[in-house]
Design a protein around this motif. Structure first.
Motif, PDB file in Angstrom:
ATOM      1  N   ARG A  76       0.557  -0.821   0.285  1.00 12.62           N
ATOM      2  CA  ARG A  76      -0.125  -0.358   0.012  1.00 12.62           C
ATOM      3  C   ARG A  76       0.440   1.068   0.186  1.00 12.62           C
ATOM      4  O   ARG A  76       0.662   2.134   0.646  1.00 12.62           O
ATOM      5  CB  ARG A  76      -1.148   0.121   0.852  1.00 12.62           C
ATOM      6  N   THR A  77       1.832   1.462  -1.216  1.00 12.24           N
ATOM      7  CA  THR A  77       2.606   2.325  -1.275  1.00 12.24           C
ATOM      8  C   THR A  77       2.556   2.921  -3.070  1.00 12.24           C
ATOM      9  O   THR A  77       2.160   2.051  -3.675  1.00 12.24           O
ATOM     10  CB  THR A  77       4.079   1.283  -0.840  1.00 12.24           C
ATOM     11  N   ILE A  78       2.379   4.028  -2.590  1.00  9.20           N
ATOM     12  CA  ILE A  78       2.239   5.280  -4.210  1.00  9.20           C
ATOM     13  C   ILE A  78       3.987   5.615  -4.043  1.00  9.20           C
ATOM     14  O   ILE A  78       4.600   6.218  -3.596  1.00  9.20           O
ATOM     15  CB  ILE A  78       1.526   6.384  -3.896  1.00  9.20           C
ATOM     16  N   TRP A  79       4.659   5.411  -5.869  1.00  3.89           N
ATOM     17  CA  TRP A  79       5.352   6.585  -5.836  1.00  3.89           C
ATOM     18  C   TRP A  79       4.972   7.665  -6.967  1.00  3.89           C
ATOM     19  O   TRP A  79       4.252   7.583  -7.897  1.00  3.89           O
ATOM     20  CB  TRP A  79       6.768   5.816  -6.656  1.00  3.89           C
ATOM     21  N   PHE A  80       4.955   8.830  -6.748  1.00  7.87           N
ATOM     22  CA  PHE A  80       5.075   9.652  -7.847  1.00  7.87           C
ATOM     23  C   PHE A  80       5.940  10.723  -7.820  1.00  7.87           C
ATOM     24  O   PHE A  80       7.097  11.022  -7.294  1.00  7.87           O
ATOM     25  CB  PHE A  80       3.707  10.244  -7.317  1.00  7.87           C
ATOM     26  N   LYS A  98       7.587   8.552  -1.796  1.00 10.11           N
ATOM     27  CA  LYS A  98       7.087   7.930  -1.684  1.00 10.11           C
ATOM     28  C   LYS A  98       5.725   8.074  -0.241  1.00 10.11           C
ATOM     29  O   LYS A  98       6.009   9.050   0.206  1.00 10.11           O
ATOM     30  CB  LYS A  98       7.687   6.246  -1.864  1.00 10.11           C
ATOM     31  N   ILE A  99       4.893   7.503  -0.910  1.00  8.50           N
ATOM     32  CA  ILE A  99       3.831   7.526   0.492  1.00  8.50           C
ATOM     33  C   ILE A  99       3.064   6.855   0.357  1.00  8.50           C
ATOM     34  O   ILE A  99       2.068   5.712  -0.307  1.00  8.50           O
ATOM     35  CB  ILE A  99       3.279   9.130  -0.340  1.00  8.50           C
ATOM     36  N   ARG A 100       2.344   5.653   1.517  1.00 12.40           N
ATOM     37  CA  ARG A 100       1.187   5.107   2.186  1.00 12.40           C
ATOM     38  C   ARG A 100      -0.283   5.649   2.043  1.00 12.40           C
ATOM     39  O   ARG A 100      -0.157   6.869   2.218  1.00 12.40           O
ATOM     40  CB  ARG A 100       1.473   4.467   3.390  1.00 12.40           C
ATOM     41  N   ILE A 101      -0.558   4.984   1.561  1.00 16.71           N
ATOM     42  CA  ILE A 101      -1.819   5.043   0.616  1.00 16.71           C
ATOM     43  C   ILE A 101      -2.659   5.344   1.959  1.00 16.71           C
ATOM     44  O   ILE A 101      -3.534   6.087   2.086  1.00 16.71           O
ATOM     45  CB  ILE A 101      -2.284   3.450  -0.279  1.00 16.71           C
ATOM     46  N   ASP A 102      -2.380   5.450   3.629  1.00 14.55           N
ATOM     47  CA  ASP A 102      -3.453   5.626   4.475  1.00 14.55           C
ATOM     48  C   ASP A 102      -2.485   7.691   4.700  1.00 14.55           C
ATOM     49  O   ASP A 102      -2.781   8.521   4.966  1.00 14.55           O
ATOM     50  CB  ASP A 102      -3.018   5.687   5.930  1.00 14.55           C
ATOM     51  N   GLY A 103      -1.673   8.375   3.924  1.00 15.40           N
ATOM     52  CA  GLY A 103      -1.094   8.925   3.411  1.00 15.40           C
ATOM     53  C   GLY A 103       0.040   9.356   4.596  1.00 15.40           C
ATOM     54  O   GLY A 103       0.386  11.446   5.001  1.00 15.40           O
TER      55      GLY A 103
END
Length: 736
Positions: free
Chosen positions: A371-375, A393-398
C-alpha cells in the motif's frame, strides 16, 4: 546670411549623422556565423553523457546508448550486480550477457522511427492491432495471418480512429487487456462534423486535403462509442451508455502521450474496464466501470469544477484497485494537485492521501501489497524552484511521505517495468545532468553518466541565467530564464526580446532540466539582444488558481506578467533598454506575440508571430472550449470568444509586425493569420507577411525562418542592417 545658415545647419546635420553612424551597431555575416554556432544542431554534438534512455531487459537489466567524444557507445547495466559495462550487443552480445532476442529488441529500439507500422502490439507480443477500411484487424506476428475484428466501420464512423482535428494518424487507439485476449476501443462518429480544407501549392491542379475538424460552438463535435472486442473469437461488446464527447482528463485529444489512450484501465483479470467520461467543456468528470462481458456501465462517482478539470501533468493520475475495491483519484479541489482514495462500490471518499503545498504531477507506481505510492511531485520543497520535479513515496493512508531524490535539481525519472529501480537524471537549466540508478528507497546503486560540457564551454557558450520576477499583482513570484550575449558589455544598452508561449498547457521556459540550446534564444542573444522567457500566470505546474488566472480570457496571454517582469529586469539590470522591447513566439506563442503588439503597442516595438491561433473560433474545438469555455452568443449579435480574437485588435498596431504561417498547417489552419492580415489591410497598417508553401505547423526551426527572424529583430529593434541572405545550415524541423 541664408547661405551661411544653410551651411551651418548642414554641418550640424552631417556631424549628427556621423555620430549616429558611429553608435549604430554593425551586424555582419561573421556575427551571424557566431550566432549560428549556438543553435541546437551545432551544440548537441559537443556534449557527452547528456542522459539515459533505457531499454529494459529481463531481470531489471537495461541497456542504453550514449555519446562520448563524438563516438557512440552501448552501456549494459545490471542493478542486481551494480555493474555498468561498455560492450557491443551486435558483435559479441556483450560477452554473452544478452540472448539473441534481446539483441534483436535493442536493434528494433534503435531503428524505431517514422517508418514503423501503424499498429498496436499486444502485451504478449504475439498480435498487432491495426485499422483497415475503417475496421479493426489483428495480425499474428509470427505467421502474418490477419483477422478482421469489426465489420460495420465506415468512413467517418470507424473503429479506433485517431483524429482530434488538430492532429491525426493512421494508428489505432486501443488498450489491450493484460492477457492479450481483449481490446478496449471505440467507434468514432464524425459523420456530421464540420470539415477543414487545405490546398497544396504545385504546378497544375492543386490537391485538396479535407478532414474532420470541429470548431468551438459547432452544434456537432466528434463523439466516441465505447466497445470491448474479444480477439480470439471476434465479438464486439458495445457499452450500454450514450456516446462520450471526444475528450480526456489530461489533454485536448484522447491520446495524450505517444499512442496511449488516456483514461482507460483494464482490471487485471480483464473482467471490467474502468474509465472516465469528460464533458465537452471539461467541467464534469464521471468515473465509470463497464462489464467487459455484457457492456453494462456503472457510474461510481463524479467531480465537477468551475473552470476545467485536469488529471495531472503528462500522465493521468487515477488508478483503479479492484483487489481492495478502491480508486485513487486526482483532484485540485484544495488548490493543489492531490491524491484521494475512493470506495469503488459506493463511490464515497475514504481519505485524502497527499496534502500541503505542491503538486502530485505524475502518479508513477502503486504497490497494492505494501500500500505504497510513488509519484513525481513539484513545489513541495521550500527554497527550491517550484518547477523542479522530485520523486516521492507515500503510503496510501497518507503517512510516510519520503523524498527519494534529495538533490536540489529537476529530476527526470524512468521507472523499471518491475518497479524495483529507477533511472534518475537530474540537472538545472545552468547545471549539466548527472544520471544515476536508484532503488525504490532512493539509494544510489550506480552512477551511469555525468555530462561533459567542456567542449561546449570551449566555444564560449554560457548557460542561461535563471531569474525570478514579480507578476502583475506585485506579489506572486514568476520564474524564467535570461539569455545574455556571451561577450556582454555592461556599459552598453541592449534591446530586450521576449520569447513567449503563454500556455495554458505549458509555458515559455518548458522543461527545467539542462539543455545546451533552447531553440535559438541564445543564438539571438549573440546578435546583440537580451532574450527572456517568463512563465506567467495562467501556465501549469503551480497552484490551480495560478493556472486558471486567465481562464475565459484567452487574450490575456500572460502579457501583463511579461510586461511587469521585463520592466523589473530593466530596473535591476541597467544594460537592458526597456524602450526597445520585442517579442516572438510560435503557435500559441504566435497568438500571444501578435496580441502583444495590439494590446501593448507603446511597449512592444517589434513582434514576430508564427503559426498563431489568433481566433479560437478558427482553431480546434477542444482547445478553446477547455480554456475559454463553451461559446455563448451575446446580445450584440457577437459571442464570448470575440473579445479574445486578435484580428479585432489589429487596428491598434504601431510597431513592426512580421506574420508567418505554413500554407498546409493542419494543426493551426493558416486562415487564423489571414484573418489578422485582412483586418490590418482594412486599417491601412504596414506589416510583413511570410507564407511558407506546403509547410505544416513546425516550420519555426526551419533555417529560413530562423534567419528571417534574426533579420527582423536586427533591422527593426537593433537598428542595424543584417547581412544579405545569410544562409544557415540545415536544421531539424520541429514536429508541432
Amino acid at each position: 546670411m541664408r547661405t551661411r545658415t544653410f551651411v551651418g545647419i548642414l554641418g550640424i546635420a552631417l556631424a549628427s549623422s556621423l555620430a549616429y553612424s558611429q553608435q549604430t551597431p554593425v551586424v555582419t555575416a561573421a556575427d551571424y556565423a557566431r550566432a549560428e554556432k549556438f543553435l541546437r544542431d551545432n551544440v548537441l554534438p559537443l556534449v557527452s553523457g547528456m542522459g539515459v534512455q533505457p531499454t529494459w531487459l529481463s531481470g531489471d537489466r537495461f541497456g542504453y546508448r550514449t555519446t562520448v567524444g563524438g563516438q557512440s557507445q552501448f552501456i549494459l547495466v545490471d542493478p542486481a550486480r551494480a555493474t555498468r559495462i561498455q560492450c557491443s550487443p551486435e558483435t559479441d552480445r556483450c560477452g554473452g550477457a544478452l540472448d539473441p532476442r534481446e539483441v534483436s529488441r535493442l536493434q528494433r529500439q534503435a531503428q524505431r522511427g517514422p517508418g514503423a507500422r501503424a499498429e498496436s502490439l499486444s502485451p504478449d507480443g504475439k498480435r498487432a492491432a491495426f485499422i483497415r477500411n475503417y475496421n479493426l484487424w489483428v495480425r499474428e506476428v509470427s505467421t502474418g495471418r490477419e483477422t478482421q475484428l469489426t465489420t460495420d466501420g465506415q468512413k467517418d464512423f470507424g473503429y479506433a480512429t485517431d483524429n482530434a482535428g488538430w492532429i491525426k494518424s493512421d494508428g489505432p487507439v486501443v488498450v489491450w487487456s493484460a492477457d492479450s485476449r481483449k481490446i478496449a476501443t471505440f467507434q468514432q462518429d464524425e459523420r456530421a462534423v464540420g470539415e477543414m480544407y487545405l490546398v497544396n501549392i504545385k504546378v497544375g491542379h492543386p490537391q485538396l486535403q479535407a478532414w474532420k475538424y470541429p470548431l468551438p460552438g459547432d452544434s456537432i463535435i466528434a463523439t466516441i462509442q465505447r466497445v470491448v472486442i474479444n480477439v480470439d473469437t471476434p465479438r464486439v461488446i458495445r457499452f450500454q451508455m450514450p456516446p462520450d464527447a471526444h475528450r480526456s482528463t489530461l489533454c485536448d485529444h484522447v491520446i495524450c502521450r505517444g499512442t496511449e489512450w488516456a483514461d482507460v484501465e483494464w482490471y487485471p483479470d480483464a473482467s471490467h474496464v474502468a474509465f472516465v467520461s469528460t464533458s465537452r467543456d471539461h467541467k464534469h468528470e464521471v468515473f465509470r466501470v463497464a462489464d467487459a462481458g455484457t457492456g453494462t456501465v456503472r457510474d461510481v462517482f463524479r467531480e465537477d469544477v468551475a473552470t476545467q478539470y485536469e488529471s495531472g501533468n503528462g500522465t493521468v493520475n487515477w488508478r483503479v484497485l479492484p483487489a481492495t475495491n478502491e480508486v485513487i483519484w486526482f483532484s485540485e479541489r484544495d488548490d493543489w494537485g492531490q491524491l484521494y482514495l475512493y470506495d469503488l462500490t459506493t463511490g464515497q471518499l475514504k481519505s485524502k492521501i497527499t496534502s500541503g503545498e505542491g503538486n502530485v504531477a505524475q502518479l508513477r507506481r502503486v504497490d497494492e501489497t505494501s500500500r505504497t505510492i510513488w509519484f513525481v511531485g513539484n513545489g513541495k520543497e521550500r527554497g527550491r524552484d517550484p518547477y523542479f520535479r522530485q520523486f516521492y513515496k507515500i503510503r496510501i493512508d497518507g503517512t510516510g511521505l519520503t523524498l527519494l531524490t534529495p538533490e536540489d535539481a529537476d529530476h527526470e525519472i524512468a521507472l523499471a517495468p518491475s518497479g524495483q529501480y529507477f533511472v534518475d537524471t537530474y540537472s538545472k537549466p545552468d547545471t549539466p545532468p548527472v544520471t544515476v540508478l536508484r532503488d525504490l528507497d532512493g539509494k544510489t546503486i550506480v552512477t551511469l553518466e555525468t555530462a561533459d560540457v567542456s567542449r561546449l564551454r570551449a566555444t564560449g557558450w554560457k548557460p542561461p541565467m535563471p531569474i525570478t520576477v514579480k507578476a502583475r499583482d506585485g506579489k506572486t513570484d514568476l520564474y524564467g530564464l535570461l539569455y545574455l550575449p556571451t561577450n556582454l558589455d555592461r556599459g552598453k544598452k541592449y534591446p530586450i526580446v521576449n520569447h513567449i508561449y503563454p500556455g495554458p498547457q505549458t509555458g515559455s521556459v518548458g522543461g527545467r532540466g539542462f539543455s545546451p540550446a533552447r531553440g535559438d534564444a541564445q543564438a539571438l542573444a549573440e546578435l546583440g539582444f537580451v532574450v527572456v522567457e517568463i512563465d506567467g500566470m495562467g501556465t501549469p505546474w503551480r497552484s490551480k488558481s495560478f493556472h486558471d488566472a486567465y481562464y475565459g480570457k484567452m487574450g490575456d496571454n500572460t502579457l501583463p506578467d511579461q510586461v511587469a517582469g521585463m520592466k523589473e529586469l530593466a530596473q535591476h539590470y541597467p544594460w537592458i533598454d526597456i524602450n526597445r522591447a520585442g517579442i516572438y513566439g510560435h503557435s500559441g506563442g504566435g497568438f500571444a506575440a501578435a496580441d502583444a503588439m495590439f494590446r501593448y503597442p507603446d511597449f512592444f516595438k517589434v513582434g514576430i508571430s508564427e503559426a498563431g491561433n489568433h481566433d479560437q473560433r478558427e482553431y480546434e474545438d477542444d482547445w478553446g472550449e477547455r480554456y475559454q469555455g463553451l461559446l455563448a452568443r451575446t446580445p450584440d449579435a457577437s459571442d464570448s470568444y470575440a473579445p479574445e480574437a486578435n484580428q479585432l485588435l489589429a487596428k491598434n498596431l504601431k510597431g513592426k509586425l512580421l506574420l508567418a504561417h505554413g500554407t498546409m498547417d493542419d494543426n493551426v489552419p493558416p486562415y487564423n493569420t489571414l484573418l489578422v492580415v485582412n483586418e490590418l489591410i482594412k486599417a491601412n497598417k504596414d506589416f510583413d507577411l511570410i507564407l511558407l508553401p506546403n509547410r505544416t505547423h513546425g516550420f519555426g526551426n526551419e533555417a529560413y525562418m530562423v534567419r528571417r527572424r534574426w533579420d527582423y529583430f536586427v533591422k527593426y529593434l537593433l537598428g542595424a542592417e543584417p547581412p544579405r541572405e545569410y544562409e544557415i545550415g540545415r536544421l531539424r524541423p520541429n514536429t508541432r
